[in-house]
Design a protein around this motif. Structure first.
Motif, PDB file in Angstrom:
ATOM      1  N   VAL A 145     -41.048 -58.106   9.836  1.00 52.67           N
ATOM      2  CA  VAL A 145     -41.758 -58.002  11.111  1.00 52.67           C
ATOM      3  C   VAL A 145     -41.636 -59.307  11.898  1.00 52.67           C
ATOM      4  O   VAL A 145     -41.969 -60.384  11.389  1.00 52.67           O
ATOM      5  CB  VAL A 145     -43.251 -57.677  10.878  1.00 52.67           C
ATOM      6  N   GLY A 146     -41.109 -59.206  13.130  1.00 49.96           N
ATOM      7  CA  GLY A 146     -41.096 -60.326  14.051  1.00 49.96           C
ATOM      8  C   GLY A 146     -40.190 -61.490  13.706  1.00 49.96           C
ATOM      9  O   GLY A 146     -40.451 -62.605  14.140  1.00 49.96           O
ATOM     10  N   THR A 147     -39.144 -61.252  12.923  1.00 53.85           N
ATOM     11  CA  THR A 147     -38.239 -62.345  12.547  1.00 53.85           C
ATOM     12  C   THR A 147     -36.791 -61.948  12.808  1.00 53.85           C
ATOM     13  O   THR A 147     -36.462 -60.773  12.922  1.00 53.85           O
ATOM     14  CB  THR A 147     -38.351 -62.690  11.049  1.00 53.85           C
ATOM     15  N   ASP A 148     -35.938 -62.960  12.890  1.00 51.46           N
ATOM     16  CA  ASP A 148     -34.504 -62.691  12.916  1.00 51.46           C
ATOM     17  C   ASP A 148     -34.111 -62.204  11.522  1.00 51.46           C
ATOM     18  O   ASP A 148     -34.730 -62.602  10.523  1.00 51.46           O
ATOM     19  CB  ASP A 148     -33.716 -63.955  13.283  1.00 51.46           C
ATOM     20  N   PRO A 149     -33.072 -61.372  11.424  1.00 50.51           N
ATOM     21  CA  PRO A 149     -32.763 -60.735  10.138  1.00 50.51           C
ATOM     22  C   PRO A 149     -31.846 -61.533   9.207  1.00 50.51           C
ATOM     23  O   PRO A 149     -31.345 -60.999   8.238  1.00 50.51           O
ATOM     24  CB  PRO A 149     -32.071 -59.439  10.576  1.00 50.51           C
ATOM     25  N   ILE A 150     -31.630 -62.814   9.488  1.00 45.27           N
ATOM     26  CA  ILE A 150     -30.756 -63.610   8.627  1.00 45.27           C
ATOM     27  C   ILE A 150     -31.552 -64.784   8.062  1.00 45.27           C
ATOM     28  O   ILE A 150     -32.236 -65.502   8.782  1.00 45.27           O
ATOM     29  CB  ILE A 150     -29.505 -64.094   9.385  1.00 45.27           C
ATOM     30  N   TRP A 151     -31.433 -64.941   6.742  1.00 45.93           N
ATOM     31  CA  TRP A 151     -32.219 -65.917   5.995  1.00 45.93           C
ATOM     32  C   TRP A 151     -31.304 -66.754   5.115  1.00 45.93           C
ATOM     33  O   TRP A 151     -30.237 -66.307   4.695  1.00 45.93           O
ATOM     34  CB  TRP A 151     -33.205 -65.193   5.084  1.00 45.93           C
ATOM     35  N   ASP A 159     -32.076 -68.871  12.789  1.00 46.09           N
ATOM     36  CA  ASP A 159     -31.924 -68.411  14.166  1.00 46.09           C
ATOM     37  C   ASP A 159     -30.603 -67.658  14.254  1.00 46.09           C
ATOM     38  O   ASP A 159     -29.534 -68.230  14.019  1.00 46.09           O
ATOM     39  CB  ASP A 159     -31.939 -69.599  15.117  1.00 46.09           C
ATOM     40  N   ILE A 160     -30.669 -66.384  14.588  1.00 48.37           N
ATOM     41  CA  ILE A 160     -29.470 -65.544  14.612  1.00 48.37           C
ATOM     42  C   ILE A 160     -28.416 -66.093  15.573  1.00 48.37           C
ATOM     43  O   ILE A 160     -27.218 -65.911  15.370  1.00 48.37           O
ATOM     44  CB  ILE A 160     -29.830 -64.080  14.924  1.00 48.37           C
ATOM     45  N   GLU A 161     -28.857 -66.801  16.589  1.00 48.27           N
ATOM     46  CA  GLU A 161     -27.918 -67.381  17.556  1.00 48.27           C
ATOM     47  C   GLU A 161     -27.079 -68.492  16.935  1.00 48.27           C
ATOM     48  O   GLU A 161     -26.018 -68.837  17.466  1.00 48.27           O
ATOM     49  CB  GLU A 161     -28.681 -67.910  18.778  1.00 48.27           C
ATOM     50  N   LEU A 215     -22.256 -58.009  17.275  1.00 51.36           N
ATOM     51  CA  LEU A 215     -22.900 -57.889  15.968  1.00 51.36           C
ATOM     52  C   LEU A 215     -24.296 -58.520  15.995  1.00 51.36           C
ATOM     53  O   LEU A 215     -25.225 -57.986  15.383  1.00 51.36           O
ATOM     54  CB  LEU A 215     -22.038 -58.514  14.872  1.00 51.36           C
ATOM     55  N   THR A 216     -24.448 -59.604  16.718  1.00 49.10           N
ATOM     56  CA  THR A 216     -25.772 -60.218  16.879  1.00 49.10           C
ATOM     57  C   THR A 216     -26.745 -59.215  17.481  1.00 49.10           C
ATOM     58  O   THR A 216     -27.877 -59.058  17.009  1.00 49.10           O
ATOM     59  CB  THR A 216     -25.686 -61.472  17.766  1.00 49.10           C
ATOM     60  N   GLU A 217     -26.291 -58.491  18.493  1.00 52.31           N
ATOM     61  CA  GLU A 217     -27.138 -57.494  19.140  1.00 52.31           C
ATOM     62  C   GLU A 217     -27.450 -56.336  18.190  1.00 52.31           C
ATOM     63  O   GLU A 217     -28.594 -55.872  18.123  1.00 52.31           O
ATOM     64  CB  GLU A 217     -26.470 -56.968  20.407  1.00 52.31           C
TER      65      GLU A 217
END
Length: 114
Positions: A19-25, A34-36, A44-46
């Motif tokens: 919830v509420g986070t970018d999906p890469i860890w 930060d996905i950017e 793919l980012t989108e």
């Protein structure tokens, strides 16, 4: 990509919805990245961002209860996550280790009778 590892950066990544986070860890220290900053295509980012926004659609958050067909919705979310992880692996190549961490929240809700 900067993280909390001792070296300050990682090449060991985990794709995971929350919830509420970018999906890469960072797969080592657990830092949400930060996905950017991840060197993948804008397309793919989108896709990853749109997928991540769907995390938890199997839960009625107001009632804290699993929706009908919640497990099926979560399974569909996980399947898309696997497919996106493969795309990330293809774009990043051998420089990064990438794994997928599936959601298990629906099953947790079901086991607890929620």
């Amino acid at each position: 990509m900067n993280c909390f590892c001792e070296s300050g950066e990682t090449n060991d990544l985990k794709i995971e919805g929350d919830v509420g986070t970018d999906p890469i860890w960072c797969n080592r220290c657990g830092c949400n990245l930060d996905i950017e900053d991840v060197p993948i295509s804008d397309e793919l980012t989108e896709e990853l961002s749109n997928w991540a926004m769907k995390y938890g659609e199997w839960i009625d958050w107001d009632k804290d209860k699993l929706l009908p067909n919640g497990i099926g919705l979560e399974d569909e979310f996980n399947q898309i996550g696997l497919e996106l992880t493969e795309k990330v692996k293809q774009e990043l190549g051998d420089k990064y280790k990438v794994k997928y961490s599936p959601s298990r929240s629906a099953r947790s809700y079901a086991q607890n009778g929620l």
